[in-house]
Motif scaffolding. Structure first.
Motif, PDB file in Angstrom:
ATOM      1  N   MET A 220      12.699 -10.578  -2.558  1.00 11.85           N
ATOM      2  CA  MET A 220      13.562  -9.405  -2.662  1.00 11.85           C
ATOM      3  C   MET A 220      14.739  -9.577  -1.715  1.00 11.85           C
ATOM      4  O   MET A 220      14.700 -10.386  -0.780  1.00 11.85           O
ATOM      5  CB  MET A 220      12.795  -8.128  -2.351  1.00 11.85           C
TER       6      MET A 220
ATOM      7  N   THR B 295       3.051  -6.613   4.148  1.00 12.97           N
ATOM      8  CA  THR B 295       2.374  -6.194   2.911  1.00 12.97           C
ATOM      9  C   THR B 295       0.898  -5.896   3.163  1.00 12.97           C
ATOM     10  O   THR B 295       0.324  -5.011   2.524  1.00 12.97           O
ATOM     11  CB  THR B 295       2.506  -7.258   1.815  1.00 12.97           C
TER      12      THR B 295
ATOM     13  N   CYS C 230      -1.363  -3.991  -3.701  1.00 16.11           N
ATOM     14  CA  CYS C 230      -0.359  -3.117  -4.305  1.00 16.11           C
ATOM     15  C   CYS C 230       0.816  -3.971  -4.775  1.00 16.11           C
ATOM     16  O   CYS C 230       1.390  -4.721  -3.987  1.00 16.11           O
ATOM     17  CB  CYS C 230       0.112  -2.077  -3.302  1.00 16.11           C
TER      18      CYS C 230
ATOM     19  N   ASP D 244       3.848  -3.348  -5.450  1.00 15.75           N
ATOM     20  CA  ASP D 244       5.160  -3.108  -4.853  1.00 15.75           C
ATOM     21  C   ASP D 244       5.114  -3.082  -3.335  1.00 15.75           C
ATOM     22  O   ASP D 244       5.987  -2.504  -2.690  1.00 15.75           O
ATOM     23  CB  ASP D 244       5.741  -1.791  -5.381  1.00 15.75           C
TER      24      ASP D 244
ATOM     25  N   ALA E 280       8.309  -4.353  -1.377  1.00 16.76           N
ATOM     26  CA  ALA E 280       9.438  -3.427  -1.491  1.00 16.76           C
ATOM     27  C   ALA E 280       9.196  -2.173  -0.658  1.00 16.76           C
ATOM     28  O   ALA E 280      10.110  -1.671   0.013  1.00 16.76           O
ATOM     29  CB  ALA E 280       9.667  -3.053  -2.949  1.00 16.76           C
ATOM     30  N   GLN E 281       7.972  -1.678  -0.661  1.00 19.73           N
ATOM     31  CA  GLN E 281       7.677  -0.435   0.058  1.00 19.73           C
ATOM     32  C   GLN E 281       7.730  -0.615   1.571  1.00 19.73           C
ATOM     33  O   GLN E 281       8.298   0.213   2.287  1.00 19.73           O
ATOM     34  CB  GLN E 281       6.303   0.096  -0.370  1.00 19.73           C
TER      35      GLN E 281
END
Length: 304
Positions: free
Chosen positions: A109, A128, A255, A257, A260-261
């Motif tokens: 990302m 993460t 998870c 995402d 990104a989170q």
């Protein structure tokens, strides 16, 4: 030629060394990057020791999370251009402890400008993991984090606090300030930790996040007359899945995402990876040794 830190055999640190290789080229669906920072994790030593398997070809490039600048695009890559600043895990065992590596475009990302290079390099693995473990925390819940003073633990505390939870962080006495600066209530690790939890949460915690495993986890979470956790199923461990399952819990969830989170929370200032040590690539062995002591506070990064 490009410098890379490798192990020439599975086993101890005596097999680690700096080496050189051609800067790896991206395959379809991949992006090549010039590494600006790489996170150092306990998992790097486990990988070197062969605890994740020994089928990888040797020498094996080390490092599992990186941030850098895109230098080339593989066939079919969309959404990235040369010169973009990105973060992600290296692909194909190419390693992050290197001047150049390759990342799958689907796993990468863009780096937000509010997230420093060294912070970005701690997020593909450590960040993460923290998100996966703590993102189920809900407003008003009590979350108990075992191992709250480490790099992942401190971020897990912050993720839960950002969700509106009250967090109790179990860590050594020397990490009290780290836990409290993350928004948690410090509980000194050791024999009296369970009693301290009961004093602070008489009805038990709603979620227990484990980053230590073994006997400390058993001492804290095993069934007792007054358990410290309301429901055993909400025990999540990134350190000792077998013991967690034995106690009625589970290993680390996944998870989609998560990167990104957790990056969003860092960009917003809700999470600070707390980078406490920086080493040049030439001192990657020393960085690995520091992490292997198990007593580091915050995160360690390499700066090629």
């Amino acid at each position: 030629m490009s410098i890379v830190f490798v192990t020439t055999a599975y086993g101890g640190p005596e097999h680690q060394q700096l080496s050189t290789r051609e800067a790896p080229a991206p395959r379809p669906g991949e992006i090549a990057i010039e590494v600006r920072a790489a996170g150092v994790n306990p998992a790097d030593a486990k990988r070197r020791e062969g605890l994740f398997g020994t089928s990888g070809s040797l020498p094996l490039a080390l490092g599992l999370e990186a941030a850098g600048v895109v230098t080339a695009l593989g066939e079919g890559v969309e959404g990235f251009t040369v010169g973009d600043e990105v973060l992600g895990p290296p692909s194909r065992g190419l390693g992050a402890f290197a001047e150049h590596t390759v990342v799958k475009a689907s796993a990468a990302m863009h780096r937000p400008p509010q997230v420093a290079w060294e912070q970005a390099a701690t997020l593909p693995v450590a960040g993460t993991t923290a998100w996966d473990l703590a993102s189920s925390a809900a407003p008003g819940e009590t979350v108990l984090v075992l191992g709250a003073g480490g790099g992942v633990g401190r971020m897990a505390v912050q993720v839960a606090v950002a969700a509106g939870a009250r967090v109790l962080g179990v860590a050594s006495a020397g990490k009290k300030e780290l836990v409290e600066s993350a928004g948690g209530v410090h509980i000194r690790s050791g024999g009296g930790a369970a009693e301290s939890v009961r004093d602070l949460a008489p009805e038990g915690a709603d979620l227990l996040i484990d980053l230590v495993g073994g006997q400390p986890l058993r001492d804290l979470a095993a069934a007792m007359e007054e358990p410290v956790l309301k429901a055993a199923a909400r025990l999540l461990s990134a350190a000792d899945q077998a013991t967690a399952e034995e106690l009625g819990g589970a290993g680390r969830p996944s998870c989609a995402d998560a990167l990104a989170q957790i990056t969003r929370l860092v960009a917003e200032g809700a999470v600070d990876p707390q980078v406490t040590a920086r080493y040049p690539l030439a001192e990657a062995g020393a960085a690995m040794a520091a992490v292997e002591t198990g007593h580091t506070a915050g995160k360690i990064v390499l700066i090629p």
